[in-house]
Write an enzyme that holds these catalytic residues in place. Structure first.
Site, PDB file in Angstrom:
ATOM      1  N   CYS A 132       0.816  -1.211   0.000  1.00  0.00           N
ATOM      2  CA  CYS A 132       0.000   0.000   0.000  1.00  0.00           C
ATOM      3  C   CYS A 132       0.858   1.274   0.000  1.00  0.00           C
ATOM      4  O   CYS A 132       1.527   1.542  -0.975  1.00  0.00           O
ATOM      5  CB  CYS A 132      -0.955  -0.071   1.190  1.00  0.00           C
ATOM      6  SG  CYS A 132      -2.425   0.904   0.990  1.00  0.00           S
ATOM      7  N   HIS A 191      -3.307  -5.412   2.217  1.00  0.00           N
ATOM      8  CA  HIS A 191      -2.602  -4.652   3.221  1.00  0.00           C
ATOM      9  C   HIS A 191      -2.537  -5.347   4.567  1.00  0.00           C
ATOM     10  O   HIS A 191      -3.085  -6.421   4.778  1.00  0.00           O
ATOM     11  CB  HIS A 191      -3.145  -3.232   3.326  1.00  0.00           C
ATOM     12  CG  HIS A 191      -4.382  -3.121   4.145  1.00  0.00           C
ATOM     13  ND1 HIS A 191      -5.124  -1.995   4.162  1.00  0.00           N
ATOM     14  CD2 HIS A 191      -4.980  -3.989   4.970  1.00  0.00           C
ATOM     15  CE1 HIS A 191      -6.135  -2.191   4.976  1.00  0.00           C
ATOM     16  NE2 HIS A 191      -6.077  -3.372   5.479  1.00  0.00           N
TER      17      HIS A 191
END
Lengths: 243, 388
Positions: free
Chosen positions: A97, A196
């Protein structure tokens, strides 16, 4: 690899650890030790230079201001050189991310302005139209199983034309590039993804991929709680995708 | 043309009664929804001429609001959203239900706080803390804080009490002229390595965080208080608010949201744990005996379970641990990596069938509600935690 211990460097946890990212470090240590490889977590703080002697570097997710603080620290303390040195010595890297965006050519700041990244990966990130939140599932020829995770981001990451994605998306959005429905990147020993937080918890194969890339060979190991979780999440991802 | 407020309130009461008759819960949300549909301005209208106190924060809203009401009830009649329904619907329902109460304590959802300030025109507000929670829903803590800051800047007339050890609360009230900043002694914050105001790294080496660049944390505290745990701090803060209303507040016990439920041979002490801060708090003070973790990931729990990895579970190693809930495999693998031996169970009934005596249950939000309300277990009472 460092002669004595596998060194797993969690980069700027205080900034890039918004989504339980430290879990990836804990999982790598756990799976290395299960193979009799001693391993340790090195917490690389953003108020000090980044060590160049790590074996696996982990860049996690973070908010806009934290992301910019992180990239600023890397610049101030010569983190770019540390990373280049480590990677050319054979280190592996996992970037998630915000961490993925930092390593590209540029990414959007909180006001949408262009912020220069470290330009270590052949990609750049622009502002997306909306926040992308939900389960993410991908497949690729590199892994015998699909990969699953949870994404929560606004940035839209565009890979350079010849860059290889981590996987083709079958559930969720991934990089958010309308031209290529893919997630992340695989570039040398670097893996980037929008799955993530502790992506390695749900994808033990990805954890072992990183370990193999620095250790060469790895004894077989089946960790039943890990397998149970990964299998369940894949089943759920397949079910969601076919709805 | 809109209907008169009194008609809207009557319709709300009827809807709540119907909802209760069909056993669909307390009816607070339903009643509020009906009133708001008929009178979108009901929140502002119903708060007119009343003295409103708001309580908000990531953790401890319900128990602290309840405590504050209890304190204030020693000097006045006090209204409020007792069921914890803390959006506009729940607040409207509470205000409509007891229109005779001029003093009202309302807990407010973090995301709803800016609108609540504008519409309710409270005279006082207690802010407990702000940390990461349900990232898929509330977005990141800095975005929530930015919304609070803007709203608080619009309302310099309100008296605010904050825990000054939380850098986010320092940030949201920074320009506010009527803020009481209560210092409790340095406490690290999971989300505040960098400054909420300017993004540079906070310096945590002194007696309190401070930002070398924008000087956040340098305003003097209003006074110092003692509070080792979140429960004690919230009690302290509630007492500070209550003193403004003439309450001599030393008699009340700190309150924790623990509900006792009997299940077979086991007495379950069920505690709500809904984000890393509340897990860390719960794990730091575990009673002896078995522990059951119940982890779901429905909307209000947070769809994303990554926060499980923000918590250190090593204190569980000395306990018998059972794991259940819809995301039990996530929780099981997480504690496995921390070296906690455990058993995975299909459901709570399976888990408790192994156990006798007192059992601690740490349950995520939807699990907590299910266990304490709809499971068929007998709910004894909200228990109080005595001061340690």
């Amino acid at each position: 690899m460092n002669e004595s211990k596998l060194r797993i460097v969690a980069v700027h946890q205080e900034l890039l650890g918004t989504y339980g990212d430290i879990g990836n470090a804990a999982i790598l240590v756990h799976r290395a030790r299960a193979r009799g490889v001693s391993a340790e977590i090195v917490l690389a703080r953003s108020d000090a230079p980044l060590p160049s002697s790590g074996d696996i570097y982990l860049f996690g997710g973070g908010e806009d201001s934290a992301q910019i603080a992180s990239v600023t620290s890397l610049r101030v303390y010569g983190g770019e050189l540390s990373l280049t040195t480590a990677l050319s010595n054979g280190a592996a890297l996992l970037a998630i991310c915000a961490g993925l965006q930092i390593l590209g050519e540029y990414f959007p700041g909180s006001g949408g302005e262009r912020v220069e990244g470290l330009n270590l990966l052949p990609l750049h990130t622009i502002s997306g139209k909306r926040r992308l939140v939900g389960e993410l599932g991908t497949r690729s020829d590199r892994f015998s199983v699909s990969l699953t995770g949870f994404e929560n981001h606004r940035g839209c990451t565009v890979l350079d034309e010849d860059a290889e994605a981590l996987g083709e998306v079958f559930l969720g959005i991934g990089n958010g590039d309308e031209a290529r429905h893919v997630d992340g990147i695989i570039f040398g020993k670097t893996i980037g993804t929008y799955m993530h937080g502790p992506a390695l918890a749900r994808n033990p194969e990805l954890a072992d991929h990183l370990l193999v890339s620095v250790l060469g060979v790895l004894a077989p190991y089946e960790d039943l709680p890990a397998t149970a979780l990964a299998t369940e999440r894949r089943r759920v991802a397949n079910a969601l995708a076919s709805r | 043309m809109s209907v008169p407020l009194s008609i809207a309130m009557a319709a709300g009461r009827a809807a709540a009664a119907a909802s209760r008759a069909f056993r669909r819960g307390e009816g607070a949300t339903v009643s509020g929804r009906v009133i708001l549909a008929l009178r979108p301005d009901a929140l502002a209208q119903l708060s007119r001429g009343r003295r409103i106190i708001l309580v908000s924060g990531t953790n401890g809203k319900t128990s602290t609001a309840e405590l504050l009401r209890e304190l204030l009830e020693t000097v006045a009649q006090v209204g409020g959203n007792r069921t914890g329904a803390n959006l506009d619907t729940g607040m409207v329902a509470a205000l409509a239900k007891e229109p005779q109460h001029k003093l009202v304590v309302l807990e407010v959802d973090e995301m709803y706080l800016p609108r609540a300030l504008d519409e309710l025109k409270p005279e006082r507000m207690l802010l407990l803390n702000l940390s990461r929670d349900q990232l898929h829903r509330t977005s990141e803590v800095r975005m929530v804080a930015a919304g609070w800051r803007a709203a608080i800047d619009r309302h310099p007339e309100i008296d605010i009490v904050i825990d000054y050890e939380d850098p986010f609360l320092a940030y949201v009230t920074r320009n506010h002229p009527r803020t009481t900043r209560v210092g409790f002694g340095k406490r690290l914050h999971l989300d505040a390595a960098s400054c909420p105001e300017c993004g540079s790294l906070l310096d945590w080496s002194g007696t309190r965080y401070r930002c070398a660049k924008c000087e956040l944390g340098l305003l003097p505290q209003s006074f110092a208080a003692i509070g080792a745990s979140a429960i004690e701090r919230n009690l302290e803060l509630a007492c500070i608010v209550a003193r403004h209303y003439g309450v001599a507040a030393d008699s009340v016990q700190p309150r924790d949201r623990v509900v006792t439920v009997i299940s077979g041979q086991a007495t379950l002490q069920v505690r709500l744990v809904k984000n890393p801060a509340s897990w860390i708090e719960a794990l730091s003070a575990l009673p002896d005996g078995p522990v059951i973790l119940v982890v779901n990931a429905r909307g209000v729990d947070g769809l994303d379970t990554s926060w499980l990895w923000d918590v250190d579970y090593s204190t569980l190693r000395s306990h018998e641990v059972l794991v259940t809930g819809e995301r039990r495999l996530d929780a099981a693998y997480r504690i496995h990596v921390d070296g906690v031996r455990h058993r995975v169970c299909e459901n709570l009934a399976d888990a408790t069938s192994f156990l006798t005596g007192s059992v601690t249950v740490l349950a995520s939000y939807t699990a907590f509600i299910a266990i304490t309300a709809n499971s068929g277990h007998k709910v004894l009472k909200d228990s109080k935690v005595t001061r340690r």
